[in-house]
Design an enzyme around this catalytic site. Structure first.
Site, mmCIF file in Angstrom:
data_model
loop_
_atom_site.group_PDB
_atom_site.id
_atom_site.type_symbol
_atom_site.label_atom_id
_atom_site.label_comp_id
_atom_site.label_asym_id
_atom_site.label_seq_id
_atom_site.Cartn_x
_atom_site.Cartn_y
_atom_site.Cartn_z
ATOM 1 N N ASP A 163 -1.501 -0.544 6.016
ATOM 2 C CA ASP A 163 -1.919 -0.082 7.334
ATOM 3 C C ASP A 163 -3.400 -0.270 7.607
ATOM 4 O O ASP A 163 -3.840 -0.152 8.761
ATOM 5 C CB ASP A 163 -1.594 1.409 7.486
ATOM 6 C CG ASP A 163 -2.470 2.276 6.578
ATOM 7 O OD1 ASP A 163 -3.316 3.019 7.088
ATOM 8 O OD2 ASP A 163 -2.325 2.179 5.341
ATOM 9 N N ASP B 160 0.868 -1.168 0.000
ATOM 10 C CA ASP B 160 0.000 0.000 0.000
ATOM 11 C C ASP B 160 0.914 1.230 0.000
ATOM 12 O O ASP B 160 2.114 1.110 0.300
ATOM 13 C CB ASP B 160 -0.872 -0.043 1.265
ATOM 14 C CG ASP B 160 -1.695 1.208 1.459
ATOM 15 O OD1 ASP B 160 -2.398 1.612 0.519
ATOM 16 O OD2 ASP B 160 -1.620 1.786 2.562
ATOM 17 N N LEU B 161 0.386 2.405 -0.307
ATOM 18 C CA LEU B 161 1.198 3.618 -0.306
ATOM 19 C C LEU B 161 0.921 4.508 0.901
ATOM 20 O O LEU B 161 1.720 4.610 1.818
ATOM 21 C CB LEU B 161 0.962 4.407 -1.607
ATOM 22 C CG LEU B 161 1.523 3.817 -2.896
ATOM 23 C CD1 LEU B 161 1.153 4.701 -4.084
ATOM 24 C CD2 LEU B 161 3.037 3.665 -2.814
ATOM 25 N N ASP B 162 -0.264 5.166 0.902
ATOM 26 C CA ASP B 162 -0.578 6.158 1.924
ATOM 27 C C ASP B 162 -0.554 5.568 3.328
ATOM 28 O O ASP B 162 -1.222 4.561 3.607
ATOM 29 C CB ASP B 162 -1.950 6.777 1.660
ATOM 30 C CG ASP B 162 -1.985 7.596 0.378
ATOM 31 O OD1 ASP B 162 -0.906 7.968 -0.116
ATOM 32 O OD2 ASP B 162 -3.094 7.869 -0.108
#
Length: 237
Positions: free
Chosen positions: A187, A16-18
């Site tokens: 997250d 994932d990024l954010d």
């Protein structure tokens, strides 16, 4: 690093990024504030507030519930809707949308990527193929992460967003690996952990607030691995 489940051999890792590879807590809010300032250049939109934008965004979602899979299209359609309701001439709307989105995208890519993220990804990339699966609109090449990943998939453009199966299945196809040998790191318990495990991936939860997963109402299943700091993934080498 805490293991809840036994795991297969890890042959690739998706991220994932954010809020996984960097802190995204204030970035979207700042980007939207600057976007609203751009909208104010148009006289008919000079009184539009961020609250107005979010109200209209919810209205667009109610009219087209599937639009949430693509956050870029959702934002564009929201700006168009505001323009139409403000009785702006049709031939002016495209430029207003373009200007607003250009502003939003500029600020959206101003996050600070920690050095430890670069260090970790460079290390992991020596052993595993790495890829991105995101529901957001960040371009990894604009934030200096493009060289670490084989590809980046985005909800909407590459199928329904996480936790739905299409985007996970596409990642596995592009990696040419069984889903059970791919670790997804993120997250969010619903989109990342639940999405990964329900689609056959190994799941790693980045517990950024050091919470007790057994006490969280949005926990639907246990991840294979839980970490509280991204550099803990070095232990996979």
């Amino acid at each position: 690093m805490h293991f809840y489940r036994s795991i297969n051999s890890i042959k690739a890792i998706t991220f994932d990024l954010d809020d996984t590879l960097y802190d995204n807590s204030t970035i979207v809010e700042k980007s939207e504030q600057e976007m609203i300032k751009t909208l104010h250049i148009c006289p008919q939109l000079q009184d539009v507030t961020l609250a107005d934008f979010h109200f209209e965004k919810n209205a667009v979602l109610l009219a087209n519930p599937k639009i949430y899979h693509d956050v870029i299209i959702w934002r564009i359609e929201t700006i168009k809707s505001l323009c139409i309701k403000a009785k702006i001439a049709t031939d002016k709307i495209a430029q207003i949308v373009d200007d607003a989105m250009t502003t939003f995208n500029f600020w959206r890519h101003t996050m600070h990527v920690p050095q430890y993220t670069h260090t970790l990804l460079a290390l992991l990339a020596t052993k595993f193929p790495l890829a991105v699966i995101t529901n957001g609109n960040v371009d990894i090449n604009k934030i200096g992460l493009g060289d670490y990943f084989q590809f980046s998939l985005r909800g909407g453009a590459n199928g329904r967003s996480k936790p739905f199966p299409e985007i996970f299945n596409l990642a596995a196809d592009k990696l040419a690996l069984p889903v059970g040998n791919i670790l997804h790191v993120g997250d969010n318990l619903m989109t990342d952990v639940n999405g990964a495990i329900n689609n056959g991936f190994l799941g790693c939860w980045l517990n950024i607030f050091d919470q007790d997963i057994l006490q969280l109402p949005d926990a639907r299943c246990l991840p294979h691995i839980e970490i509280t700091q991204l550099p803990e993934l070095e232990n996979l080498i």
